[in-house]
Design an enzyme around this catalytic site. Sequence first.
Site, short mmCIF file in Angstrom:
data_model
loop_
_atom_site.label_atom_id
_atom_site.label_comp_id
_atom_site.label_asym_id
_atom_site.label_seq_id
_atom_site.Cartn_x
_atom_site.Cartn_y
_atom_site.Cartn_z
N HIS A 54 -5.04 -10.51 1.35
CA HIS A 54 -4.08 -9.41 1.33
C HIS A 54 -2.89 -9.77 2.21
O HIS A 54 -2.99 -10.64 3.09
CB HIS A 54 -4.73 -8.12 1.84
CG HIS A 54 -5.74 -7.54 0.90
ND1 HIS A 54 -6.12 -6.23 0.98
CD2 HIS A 54 -6.46 -8.09 -0.12
CE1 HIS A 54 -7.02 -5.97 0.04
NE2 HIS A 54 -7.25 -7.10 -0.64
N GLU A 56 -1.36 -8.31 4.74
CA GLU A 56 -1.51 -8.16 6.19
C GLU A 56 -2.40 -9.25 6.77
O GLU A 56 -2.08 -9.82 7.82
CB GLU A 56 -2.09 -6.78 6.54
CG GLU A 56 -1.20 -5.62 6.14
CD GLU A 56 -1.45 -5.10 4.73
OE1 GLU A 56 -1.08 -3.94 4.48
OE2 GLU A 56 -2.02 -5.82 3.89
N CYS A 84 -5.09 -1.13 3.61
CA CYS A 84 -6.42 -0.80 3.08
C CYS A 84 -7.43 -0.89 4.22
O CYS A 84 -7.10 -1.35 5.31
CB CYS A 84 -6.78 -1.78 1.96
SG CYS A 84 -7.27 -3.42 2.54
N CYS A 87 -7.70 -4.49 5.74
CA CYS A 87 -6.52 -4.85 6.52
C CYS A 87 -6.42 -4.02 7.79
O CYS A 87 -6.02 -4.53 8.83
CB CYS A 87 -5.26 -4.70 5.67
SG CYS A 87 -5.19 -5.92 4.33
#
Length: 157
Positions: A54, A56, A84, A87
């Site tokens: 992801h 991040e 999310c 993250c």
Amino acid sequence: MKPNEEHMREAIRLSVEKMEAGFGGPFGCVIVKNGKIIARGFNNVTSSNDPTAHAEVDAIRKACKELGTFQLDDCELYTSCEPCPMCLGAIYWARPKVVYYGNTKADAAKIGFDDQFIYDEIEKPLSERSIPMIPFLREEALEGFQKWEAKNDKTEY
């Protein structure tokens, strides 16, 4: 603390550019220290076959490598979308001083990125989760924890 529009726009730009280039979903992130972008991350889940890739997490990994540390306590994180659960966990472990985000998790859910099921799963007892969570060989696994506890030269985190 006042957010910097240029930094957020860079996270947003990454989200669009990298998604259009086929790397993954529309998510971008930058990490800033002392007013300077030190790392750029973007979602590359589908292109790398890595469900943890992801934006991040990508940016955190790059920032930590750049700074030679595993904590980002003097840094700001700008991300194109509210993090999310995965993250969010990575962010708390990295300890930046602030997170600025663009889209909300509700915005993400509207386009098919709905993380609510993970929040719901966390609240359930282990026996009721959709993926079975079964304790196994705990007594043997405790050896590593006991050795960590006794270790005199460990780096706490």
